[in-house]
Design a protein around this motif. Structure first.
Motif, short mmCIF file in Angstrom:
data_model
loop_
_atom_site.label_atom_id
_atom_site.label_comp_id
_atom_site.label_asym_id
_atom_site.label_seq_id
_atom_site.Cartn_x
_atom_site.Cartn_y
_atom_site.Cartn_z
N ARG A 1 -19.68 44.12 140.51
CA ARG A 1 -20.29 44.41 139.21
C ARG A 1 -19.77 45.75 138.68
NH1 ARG A 1 -22.25 41.84 134.84
NH2 ARG A 1 -22.67 43.56 133.41
N GLY A 2 -19.63 46.69 139.62
CA GLY A 2 -19.08 47.96 139.21
C GLY A 2 -17.66 47.82 138.70
N ARG B 1 -22.51 45.82 121.84
CA ARG B 1 -22.90 44.70 122.69
C ARG B 1 -23.79 43.72 121.94
NH1 ARG B 1 -22.65 43.79 127.94
NH2 ARG B 1 -21.88 45.90 128.29
N ASP C 1 -21.52 37.72 127.96
CA ASP C 1 -21.44 39.06 128.55
C ASP C 1 -20.07 39.64 128.26
OD1 ASP C 1 -22.15 41.36 129.84
OD2 ASP C 1 -22.33 40.47 131.85
N SER C 2 -19.99 40.98 128.33
CA SER C 2 -18.73 41.67 128.12
C SER C 2 -18.83 43.03 128.80
CB SER C 2 -18.44 41.85 126.63
OG SER C 2 -17.34 42.72 126.44
N ASN C 3 -17.71 43.49 129.35
CA ASN C 3 -17.71 44.86 129.87
C ASN C 3 -17.38 45.82 128.74
OD1 ASN C 3 -14.99 44.41 129.53
ND2 ASN C 3 -14.40 45.04 131.60
N GLN C 4 -17.41 47.12 129.06
CA GLN C 4 -17.20 48.12 128.01
C GLN C 4 -15.80 48.03 127.45
OE1 GLN C 4 -19.61 50.17 126.76
NE2 GLN C 4 -18.06 50.60 125.21
N ASP D 1 -17.76 46.34 135.24
CA ASP D 1 -18.14 47.30 134.19
C ASP D 1 -17.08 48.37 133.98
OD1 ASP D 1 -20.52 45.98 133.74
OD2 ASP D 1 -21.64 47.20 135.19
N GLU D 2 -16.36 48.73 135.08
CA GLU D 2 -15.42 49.84 134.99
C GLU D 2 -13.99 49.40 134.78
OE1 GLU D 2 -16.00 52.09 138.50
OE2 GLU D 2 -18.14 52.42 138.14
#
Length: 1004
Positions: A256-257, A290, A277-280, A260-261
């Motif tokens: 998950r990290g 978002r 869903d989408s990461n940054q 996100d990263e």
């Protein structure tokens, strides 16, 4: 009538029912005669119905059990026993385990017995299988009694996993063993067992015997057997699984990290193409928040939906798409190009429930690719212009392309002419397999190979050398599709390098074979290279052990600082330097002549120093010996003149006291003065005699002497000795004679003994030893003694020893260590000793150590002349043939003369090899063999080879050394007496005669 029909119908129904059962049914009269059996019994016991009708019901049991079966049947009929456990027997004698139950009834209108035999074969097999399953099950299994829950059985896995022995567990409860870590969890499981009669998949922790905690998944059931209830517990060790689950949870958190990263944009869609869903990075790529993005779908951001529609269909059908490009519209209206990797998301049934897409913005890359395309022609021109050869091949090593220089090397006009060809079609076909092996190594490993050398045959047949590099050739997806290579022709460089290597090898050989020390240092004084002699000299053994060290790491501080100062001077002045210096060589101080020069690079800059040092210790010693000899010669000449004048002046001093004494009355005090004058005159006369000895070098009568007699006379002359001084003699009884002047030798030996007494102040021990001694060219402290036979005298004292700094001066004329508080000497004593020994063709050596005393060794050449004639009859003679073998010419002449005078027919030769050749041509009665012959085979090997030619050959061994292992080996081979050099006529006569007269027994 109706009742009979009903009865028959009932029996028929029973028959039909019995035939459907797999149990064995038998109906018999009360006396036991069989009335009916079903097919199952007939099949299993292998009897026909007719055979069974003639049998008694007890006949179904084995004969040895029928009596017991009858008793049990009676007990069952009377209700005292419920069943019979005895087996039944087939017609062939096979036993079948059964459980038989009986009851009373009627059959065909008469009272009878009904028996039901339940075949327990399957149950027993099942029980055995259960036993095996129980014992060897990989899960932990235990059986405990109810209600007390004590263990009655456990399997091997239980014992192995928990570390107990069977004896430690059986009869104990889990509380007594403290198996469960948390008793509360066990209590919950116990309540579940009481309410439900079983437990299933309950996780609890148990404790091993050694205290280690294990995670277990427990299941259990209550089982009944033989009227008792037991609890069967099964535990699966899930310790490892729990650890994996923990790691998976941590991994999920990391994923998950990573989501996100991640710098790549990652989106999750449902199967309706809506954003879930989408990461940054995904939000940043499209420019939405978002909340905004999760209210949108794929068509809202596609620049050209028609292009991506086929891809979406493929993904929703369950296929994965890799690296497909399309364009998106950002919130600000900018159109960007992305590289998309997408995969379908499925549920547990495999149905597609959404999509995951990873996007990379390749807008700038696409622009760069466009620019790259524009520069390809330029690159193509450069490739063809550079002198480096470039080529690329497919996975089968078939050429896909090359630059123009490579094509020309291959003998083609254009690169296109090589397409589709391989190395076998080239002029270098002999190296084709080598090149293809390189290609395979790069393609299969995916690793780069750089700057390796290989040969090549040109179209003209010339052999050249290449410096080659090869890298994997990859497609757009990263897959290896071939190999890309470049090479340079380094033939000229290789030839030059080989020339340099050869010259370096020559130079290295020259340096390594130098007896002197050779080294190379940098400007910081670190050793860059040394030869073997240098490494051995400084105690490092191998040159590699010196590299990188400084002088401070090798030599004493004072010496190292001096060397560093010399290096600095050489580098500062830029000129070489030559010095004589004292160096520690393998822990021993030696004089070296050292040459140091600066080392410069191609620009003239000084980058270090190099040096060469040669051992001049022996040269300096010889110079000192020569200087001493010259000083002694000069002193002798002066001493002669002084002694001549002294004699004239000494005459009245010696004569007048006696005349004056006659004129003085008795008791006059003048008598004491006269005695003092006479004593001083005697001392002056003695000193004058020393001077005369120095002056008359070699000018005295030579006579045959035995040193033992000279020494014995000296000891008589010097007696009596002080009680505090012990004089010990060890005089060889067979000491050979010498030629010389008895008075000169007498004076020299008296001087040595006086010197020893002075060193000990007449307290201690003087040991005088004589011996015959053979020398094989030996270096001593004051020169070198040539090979020969000598009479050796050793005068040793137990004094304090001679300091090292004056050892080289003690034979100098007028040198003395006696100070004013001692009895001062003339300084001539040891000078006279040295002169006398040299005049006799002899040599002097000494060994001394502080606190351990001093020993002077004198070597005088022997003579075989006799001081007095001896009767010839005392010496045995003979006429046999003798071959004398010795590599020393003088020794051969001595042996020849002595043996010939004894009547023998003597032949001499100078080597063992020559002796073997002579012995092959003619026999000799005796061989006289020298043991040590450095340039040839020794005496033992000569005798060994002689025995191969003449098995009965006799021989004696002579040597200047003691009886060594080689001498003993020769005597084991059959050689006779061992004679030590030097020997006289009588000694050799007795040894030869003894060996010639010895009886030899030859074993058949």
């Amino acid at each position: 009538m109706r009742e009979t029909e009903c009865q028959h119908q009932s029996e028929a129904n029973f028959r039909t029912f019995f035939e459907t059962l797999d149990d064995m049914i038998v109906v018999a009269t009360e006396t036991g005669r069989i009335l009916f059996t079903n097919k199952a019994l007939e099949r299993k016991l292998e009897y026909s119905s007719a055979e069974l009708a003639e049998m008694h019901v007890l006949d179904l049991h084995p004969e040895n059990l029928r009596k017991e079966a009858g008793e049990i049947m009676e007990a069952m009929i009377q209700g005292r026993q419920t069943h019979c456990p005895l087996p039944v027997s087939t017609k062939s004698g096979k036993l079948i385990p059964v459980e038989t139950r009986v009851s009373r009834g009627r059959w065909n209108g008469e009272d009878c017995i009904f028996g039901v035999c339940k075949d327990l074969s399957v149950e027993q097999e099942a029980k055995q299988r259960f036993e095996r399953l129980f014992r060897h099950n990989p899960a932990l299994m235990a059986v405990s009694s109810l209600p007390d829950r004590r263990f009655v059985d456990i399997n091997n896995t239980f014992l192995k996993t928990l570390g107990y022995t069977r004896e430690e567990v059986i009869g104990k409860t889990n509380q007594e063993l403290a198996l469960f870590v948390d008793p509360k969890h066990h209590a919950v499981a116990a309540r579940a067992l009481q309410s439900d009669g079983r437990i299933s998949d309950v996780e609890m922790q148990v404790r091993r015997r050694d205290g280690v905690i294990l995670d277990g998944l427990f299941s259990g059931d209550i089982i009944s057997t033989q009227g008792h209830q037991y609890f069967l517990t099964i535990m699966i060790d899930i310790t490892e699984r729990k650890e994996i689950e923990s790691k998976l949870r941590a991994q999920s958190e990391r994923f998950r990290g990573m989501f996100d990263e991640s710098v790549a944009a990652i989106y999750i869609f449902d199967n309706e193409k809506n954003f879930v869903d989408s990461n940054q990075a995904g939000l940043d790529l499209l420019g939405y928040s978002r909340e905004e993005l999760l209210s949108m779908s794929i068509p809202d951001v596609d620049a050209n939906p028609v292009v991506v529609l086929p891809a979406h269909k493929q993904l929703l059908a369950g296929d994965r798409l890799i690296n497909y490009e399309h364009q998106l519209v950002r919130k600000d209206g900018t159109i960007i190009t992305v590289l998309n990797n997408s995969r379908p998301l499925t549920d547990s049934r495999g149905a597609v429930v959404g999509l995951q897409s990873t996007l990379v913005d390749v807008t700038e890359r696409k622009a760069a690719e466009e620019a790259l395309r524009e520069s390809r022609e330029v690159l193509h021109a450069v490739l063809n212009a550079i002198p480096i050869r470039v080529f690329w091949k497919d996975r089968d090593s078939v050429y896909l392309g090359c630059n123009t220089p490579f094509a020309h090397d291959a003998g083609f006009e254009r690169p296109e002419d090589l397409l589709g060809k391989d190395d076998y079609a080239m002029s270098w076909h002999d190296q084709a397999e080598l090149y293809r092996a390189d290609d395979r190594a790069v393609i299969e490993s995916g690793e780069i190979r750089l700057l390796f050398e290989e040969p090549q045959t040109t179209p003209s047949g010339e052999q050249i050398h290449l410096l080659t590099s090869k890298v994997p050739l990859r497609d757009a997806a990263g897959g290896i599709v071939g190999v890309l290579g470049i090479y340079q022709d380094i033939t000229d460089r290789t030839r030059a390098e080989k020339g340099l290597e050869l010259r370096e090898s020559y130079l290295r050989s020259i340096i390594e074979n130098q007896p002197g020390l050779v080294w190379l240092k940098d400007t910081e004084g670190r050793f860059l290279d040394v030869n073997k002699s240098f490494a051995v000299s400084c105690g490092k053994g191998d040159p590699q052990n010196v590299i990188g060290l400084r002088d401070m790491d090798i030599w004493p501080k004072e010496l190292a600082e001096k060397y560093r100062s010399d290096d600095s001077e050489v580098m500062k002045t830029g000129t070489g330097k030559i010095v004589e210096e004292l160096v520690q060589d393998q822990g021993e101080n030696k004089w070296f002549e050292t040459f140091k020069t600066p080392v410069v690079d191609e620009h003239g800059r000084i980058i270090g120093t190099t040096g060469y040092a040669r051992d001049i210790t022996e040269t300096k010693r010889l110079r000192e010996l020569e200087s001493r000899a010259q000083r002694l010669e000069t002193a002798g000449q002066i001493a002669g003149q002084v002694a001549h004048d002294f004699n004239n002046m000494l005459a009245p001093i010696m004569a007048y006291p006696e005349l004056i004494r006659e004129q003085l009355p008795r008791g006059d005090p003048g008598h004491e003065y006269l005695e003092a004058i006479e004593e001083s005159a005697r001392k002056i006369a003695d000193m004058n005699q020393q001077l005369l000895t120095l002056s008359r070098r070699g000018h005295y009568t030579q006579e045959v002497l035995n040193l033992n007699a000279v020494i014995q006379q000296i000891l008589r002359d010097l007696a009596p000795w002080p009680a505090s001084l012990i004089v010990e003699t060890k005089l060889a009884a067979d000491l050979m004679n010498i030629k010389g002047g008895s008075s000169q030798l007498h004076r020299a030996l008296v001087n040595l003994i006086a010197n020893a007494r002075d060193a000990m102040q007449d307290i201690g021990r003087i040991t005088i030893t004589t011996e015959n001694h053979y020398i094989d060219d030996t270096t001593i402290a004051y020169g070198r003694i040539p090979r020969g036979e000598y009479a050796k005298i050793t005068i040793a004292d137990s004094g304090g020893g001679i300091p090292e700094d004056i050892v080289q001066k003690i034979f100098d004329p007028f040198f003395t260590t006696k100070t004013a508080n001692k009895k001062r000497g003339s300084g001539l004593g040891l000078s006279v000793v040295s002169a006398v020994v040299k005049d006799h063709g002899g040599f002097i050596d000494l060994k001394t150590a502080m606190g351990e005393g001093t020993a002077f060794h004198i070597y005088i050449p022997i003579t075989r002349d006799s001081a007095t004639e001896k009767a010839v009859d005392d010496i045995p003679t003979g006429t046999e043939s003798i071959l004398a073998v010795d590599d020393d010419e003088t020794q051969r002449e001595v042996s020849n003369r002595l043996l010939t005078t004894l009547g023998y027919k003597v032949t001499v030769c100078d080597s063992g090899a020559t002796a073997i050749e002579m012995l092959a041509n003619r026999p000799f009665d005796l061989l006289v063999l020298d043991m040590i012959m450095p340039n040839d085979i020794d005496g033992t090997e000569t005798f060994r080879q002689a025995l191969e030619i003449r098995p009965n050959q006799k021989a004696i061994i002579v040597s200047g050394f003691s009886e060594s292992d080689r001498v003993i080996e020769a005597r084991h081979l059959g050689a006779g007496t061992f004679v030590k050099k030097p020997f006289d006529r009588k000694i050799i006569a007795l040894a030869v005669r003894q060996e010639l007269d010895r009886q030899v027994t030859v074993l058949a």
